[in-house]
Write a protein that holds these residues in place. Structure first.
Motif, short mmCIF file in Angstrom:
data_model
loop_
_atom_site.label_atom_id
_atom_site.label_comp_id
_atom_site.label_asym_id
_atom_site.label_seq_id
_atom_site.Cartn_x
_atom_site.Cartn_y
_atom_site.Cartn_z
N ARG A 203 31.34 6.55 4.90
CA ARG A 203 32.67 6.86 4.13
C ARG A 203 34.05 6.58 4.33
N SER A 204 33.98 6.10 5.69
CA SER A 204 35.40 5.93 6.25
C SER A 204 36.11 4.64 5.96
N GLY A 205 35.51 3.85 5.42
CA GLY A 205 36.31 2.37 4.87
C GLY A 205 36.35 1.42 5.97
N ILE A 206 35.81 2.00 7.19
CA ILE A 206 35.88 1.01 8.27
C ILE A 206 34.70 -0.02 8.32
N ASN A 207 35.06 -1.35 8.71
CA ASN A 207 33.71 -2.23 8.68
C ASN A 207 32.90 -1.89 9.87
N TYR A 208 31.50 -1.51 9.27
CA TYR A 208 30.57 -0.99 10.27
C TYR A 208 29.35 -1.73 10.34
N THR A 209 28.84 -1.66 11.61
CA THR A 209 27.26 -1.96 11.31
C THR A 209 26.83 -0.94 12.41
N ILE A 210 25.58 -0.30 11.61
CA ILE A 210 24.88 0.64 12.22
C ILE A 210 23.59 0.35 12.59
N VAL A 211 23.15 0.36 14.16
CA VAL A 211 22.00 -0.17 14.53
C VAL A 211 21.18 0.95 15.07
N ARG A 212 20.00 0.92 14.26
CA ARG A 212 18.78 1.95 14.54
C ARG A 212 17.85 1.57 15.34
N PRO A 213 17.82 1.55 16.72
CA PRO A 213 16.65 1.16 17.67
C PRO A 213 15.50 1.91 17.48
N GLY A 214 14.46 1.31 17.84
CA GLY A 214 13.21 2.38 17.81
C GLY A 214 13.37 2.92 19.47
#
Length: 284
Positions: A203-214
């Protein structure tokens, strides 16, 4: 599933000259198929290697340390945030492009602003340390991440990479009885805390990448990376080395922008360029 024993990023007041590297340049979002940083062409003597400066929260954690090492190897300037500067000095590489700051993500966004000011990007690899405090996961994995995002917004940092975990949205995936989901949430609802932080980032407006590892391992990679869209993977493991590689590559790949990706490794998986894997994931 994310480790529950990582370094927590921290900060105290330091003069700006000690906090930031010299004049950081604009972040260059480029990515090569071989997952290496583009080098200047030998046929163009005037070509200048572009450098960027990245703040790494949780830099002395087992994943954060590897992120720092890979960033330095790829030619980035790195500002390493840590709760223990002496530990960081002993455990992180001796490199002219590395600077250390004491920064605590649990102390609020205002105290983090100067630490991230001037950075081209932030990589958040924090995680709570086991303690008798039942609220530790929320203080670090939720509120701490939110503080870091808000500090970026105040300081004008527009690129953010978060190392999270698969199964954070396990309830919506009908994985509420998954043993891993149960165990991790026994530790102060860790996955629920991480999910709330993810929602704030989105929701922040920042260009994000969320990496979800196992499940994270400290062993060298034993297979190739598998990357899937959010809320897809509910089992599997991956080397921290590979997680760090994906986090760093996300900074170079425009294909990684505004995406949540889940990663594990499998021995029978094809060895594909990370650029292609990011491109195959639908943008959020």
């Amino acid at each position: 599933m994310a480790s529950v024993f990582c370094a927590v990023s921290a900060r105290t007041h330091l003069p700006p000259a000690l906090v930031h590297p010299t004049a950081a340049r604009k972040l260059l979002f480029r990515c090569s198929a071989a997952s290496t940083m583009d080098a200047p062409s030998e046929s163009s003597p005037s070509a200048e290697k572009k450098t960027t400066t990245v703040f790494v929260a949780g830099s002395t954690g087992r994943t954060g340390k590897r992120v720092v090492e890979k960033l330095l190897a790829r030619g980035f300037g790195v500002v390493a945030g840590t709760t223990d500067v002496d530990k960081a000095r002993d455990s992180l590489p001796q490199d002219a492009n590395l600077q250390l700051v004491r920064a605590d993500v649990t102390e609020g966004a205002e105290k983090l602003v100067e630490a991230v000011r001037g950075m081209d990007a932030v990589v958040c690899a924090t995680g709570f340390r086991r303690s008798f405090d039942p609220f530790a996961p929320w203080k670090v994995d939720n509120f701490g991440t939110v503080n870091l995002v808000e500090a970026c917004r105040k300081a004008g940092v527009t690129r953010f990479v978060l190392v999270s975990s698969i199964l954070v949205n396990g309830a919506a995936m009908s994985q509420i009885l998954n043993p891993a989901y149960i165990v991790l949430n026994l530790l102060g609802l860790t996955l629920v805390a991480k999910l709330q932080a993810e929602k704030h980032i989105r929701r922040s407006g920042i260009n994000y990448t969320i990496v979800r590892p196992g499940g994270l391992t400290d062993q060298p990679p034993s297979g190739n990376i598998v990357m899937e869209p959010e809320d897809t993977l509910y089992t599997g493991s991956i080397s921290r080395e590979q997680v760090a590689e994906v986090a760093v590559e996300a900074l170079l790949c425009p294909e990684a922008s505004f995406k949540v990706v889940e990663i594990i490794s499998r021995a029978d998986a094809p060895n594909r360029p990370l650029k292609d894997m990011f491109a195959a994931i639908k943008q959020n």
